[in-house]
Structures are given as structure tokens and as C-alpha cells.
Design an enzyme around this catalytic site. Structure first.
Site, PDB file in Angstrom:
ATOM      1  CE  LYS A  80      -3.896  -2.349   0.450  1.00  0.00           C
ATOM      2  NZ  LYS A  80      -3.553  -3.546  -0.159  1.00  0.00           N
ATOM      3  CG  ASP A  81      -0.128   4.723  -2.345  1.00  0.00           C
ATOM      4  OD1 ASP A  81      -1.202   3.775  -2.693  1.00  0.00           O
ATOM      5  OD2 ASP A  81       0.293   5.442  -3.377  1.00  0.00           O
ATOM      6  NE  ARG A  82       7.009   7.421   2.082  1.00  0.00           N
ATOM      7  CZ  ARG A  82       6.799   8.760   2.550  1.00  0.00           C
ATOM      8  NH1 ARG A  82       6.465   9.198   3.714  1.00  0.00           N
ATOM      9  NH2 ARG A  82       6.871   9.825   1.307  1.00  0.00           N
TER      10      ARG A  82
END
Length: 352
Positions: A80-82
């Protein structure tokens, strides 16, 4: 490399204005959708984790340290996106062990919201979808035009491009892949090798999709196309009859593009002609992927947007909520609406 070179043309025409995405983590929220009933018993402890401005791999390392197990004992379905507020599942392999105290892993960037035992570990790619809540701030665009564009996207979907984050800053991952392909070699580090192979396949897929967006065939089945359902990894060839399948019109069935690997494309007709031409233009990259043992797979060209709703908490804020299949990018939905400008800060809360 520019965004246009890495992705391709928009399908909806020119952007309707500008906005900021990810001014704060709450502006980009992701909830993993996992359709697996958990038994409540077994040697695997499943964790429902909320993380803020923290990538999945670092969260896994922190959870493993707190549990006193090697990082190889922890699993997750996807990255998942940071720069986001995300909620996703992890599983810890704890044979014969009690539930560990995970409080040492928790702080302002990570919280364990739930933990449940299960007999099996969480497999990569096991999630069926991701739910998104996005807040576009500093919005400079006409609401009526946005509403009309969003209604169109809801009905016809968007091109299923791999988003720019797959390719690194300025397409650096693609350039690195091209460098290794020219040397006919692979990086020794497993994570680097995986990242560059993924970037190369994604770039080639985007090249095919870009050509089909340009000629208008990205959402239309052609004889010789390979068709797939939204949530299926299998595909079948399109003849005259399949090209008029009513499931195409309701966004259940879609033409696909190549995820390059060993062997020729199984497509035929115009699709094969295009894919062969793209392959010849990038012959070194295609051969590099084949030599790396990648198998030829397919990915749908059209991305249906599930449960799309939107509203304006403030005149200069657009909030979007929708669900996308696993492996698809929310930013390619936003790209069909507005141009994104560098993030600033806003004080408006995200309304649910």
C-alpha cells in the site's frame, strides 16, 4: 520520462482543472477488501492494521520485531502507498506460541485494530479489491463539468494504466530496467529485481493500452482480442459472437493487454499486430523479461470503478469514494478529472 510517456493519453479529454492530492495522509485513504472468513483458531495470527505515512514493508518489520519473530514469518496481501492512511491485513506465523504483545510496534504511524487466529497464512494477492476515499484539495475546476465527467467515468470506466508510482521518480525504474536488459543481466538483490521486472512489464502494458486509447479501441472488443472478467485471471479469445457479448457493455467483461513474459502473445488479429509491434520496439526489454522466467499473463484494459460517489465538503474540495480491483491505481481515476499540482496543506477535515 514524462507522465505521458509512462502512461499514455487520457480517454476523457483534457483535464478540467487542477487540485492537490495527499496534502495530508487523510486525503488518501485505502481499505483492503479481503473476502476470507477467519476461523478464530490456528497457528497464524491475522492483524488488521492501520498505518499512516508508513509503507507496508516497514510495518511488517516493526510487527515482526514486536512479536519476536523473523520478518519472513509475517505475510501481507499487497503493498500500500506510504503517503496515505491505509488499513490492511497482515498475518504472523506463531506455531505453538501465545499471542504476542504488539504494543511496542504501535505509535502515531501504526495501530493494530483487530487480531484473529486462522489456520493459514495470508497469501500475496489474496485481497479482492481496495476501497478508496480520496480528498482533492485546492480544487480549481467547475463543479458541473466535474459532475458530468464523473458520471461518464462511472458508466464507462477508465483506462487501466499502471500509475506513475510504479515507475519511480521520472521513470527511473524503467530506465534502470532498460539498463539491466541491455546488459542481459538481473540485479542480485531480490527486492530490486522484483521492482524492476514489475516496472518493465507495467511500462510495456501501458504502451499497448496507450495505443488503444489513442485509436478508441480500449473499451471495445475486437476479433482476436483476449477477453477477461473483472476479477478473473483467466481469459478467452474473442470471435464475432464474443465481440457483441452484453457483459462488455455493463463493464463485467473487458479486452485485455499483455503482461510480457515467455512465448509469443496468444492474441490474434489487430491485437496481435499491435502487441507484436510494441514488442519489437522494446525487444531487449521483452527478451529480458522472458529470460527472467516471467510467464505471459493478461490484464484488463478497462478499469470499472465500483460504487463511485462524490461530494464537495467545501467549494474547493472534491471527495471521492470508490472501490477498485486489486492491483489497480486510484491515481489513474483522478488523472481523468484534473491535473495534480504539488501538495500544500489544508485545514478542512475529511468528511465521511
Amino acid at each position: 520520462m514524462t507522465e505521458l510517456e509512462l502512461l499514455g493519453p487520457r480517454a476523457s479529454g483534457q483535464p478540467l482543472g487542477t487540485a492537490i492530492l495527499k496534502a495530508v495522509a487523510e486525503d488518501f485513504q485505502v481499505d483492503e477488501v479481503l473476502d476470507i472468513p477467519l476461523s478464530g483458531q490456528g497457528e497464524h495470527l491475522w492483524l488488521w492494521v492501520e498505518k499512516r505515512d508508513l509503507n507496508t514493508e516497514e510495518a511488517a518489520r516493526r510487527l515482526a520485531r514486536a512479536a519476536g519473530v523473523p520478518v519472513r514469518s509475517i505475510s501481507y496481501a499487497g503493498l500500500k502507498d506510504r503517503q496515505a492512511l491505509t488499513r490492511q491485513w497482515f498475518s504472523l506465523h506463531l506455531p505453538g506460541k501465545a499471542d504476542p504483545d504488539l504494543s511496542r510496534a504501535e505509535d502515531a504511524t501504526l495501530r493494530v485494530l483487530k487480531q484473529v487466529r486462522h489456520q493459514r497464512k495470508l497469501q500475496r494477492g489474496a485481497h479482492s479489491a481496495n476501497g478508496f476515499t480520496l480528498r482533492l484539495t485546492a480544487l480549481a475546476a467547475d463543479h458541473a463539468a466535474l459532475d458530468a465527467r464523473l458520471q461518464t467515468l462511472k458508466q464507462q470506466g477508465v483506462p487501466n494504466y499502471f500509475g506513475g508510482q510504479r515507475f519511480g521518480h521520472g521513470g527511473g525504474n524503467v530506465q534502470d530496467a532498460q539498463h539491466w536488459a541491455a546488459r542481459k543481466a538481473l540485479p542480485e538483490q531480490r527486492n530490486v529485481r522484483s521492482r524492476l521486472l514489475s516496472a518493465a512489464r507495467s511500462y510495456l502494458f501501458n504502451q499497448v493500452l496507450a495505443a488503444r486509447v489513442a485509436d478508441g479501441s480500449w473499451q471495445r472488443a475486437q476479433v482476436g482480442d483476449l477477453l477477461a472478467f473483472t476479477d478473473s485471471r483467466s481469459f478467452f479469445s474473442a470471435g464475432e459472437q464474443e465481440c457483441s457479448d452484453p457483459r462488455l457493455a455493463i463493464l463485467d467483461l473487458h479486452p485485455t493487454g499483455p503482461m510480457w513474459g515467455e512465448g509469443p502473445s496468444p492474441a490474434a488479429g489487430a491485437a496481435l499486430t499491435l502487441e507484436t509491434a510494441i514488442g519489437q520496439q522494446h525487444a531487449l526489454l521483452c527478451q529480458w523479461l522472458a529470460n527472467a522466467g516471467m510467464s505471459h499473463e493478461r490484464r484488463i484494459l478497462r478499469l470499472p470503478i465500483g460504487g463511485l460517489t462524490w461530494h464537495y465538503p467545501e467549494p474547493d474540495i472534491l471527495q471521492l469514494e470508490f472501490v477498485l480491483p486489486a492491483g489497480c491505481f486510484a491515481t489513474v481515476v483522478v488523472r481523468e478529472l484534473v491535473d495534480l499540482v504539488p501538495a500544500g496543506q489544508t485545514d478542512s477535515p475529511c468528511v465521511f
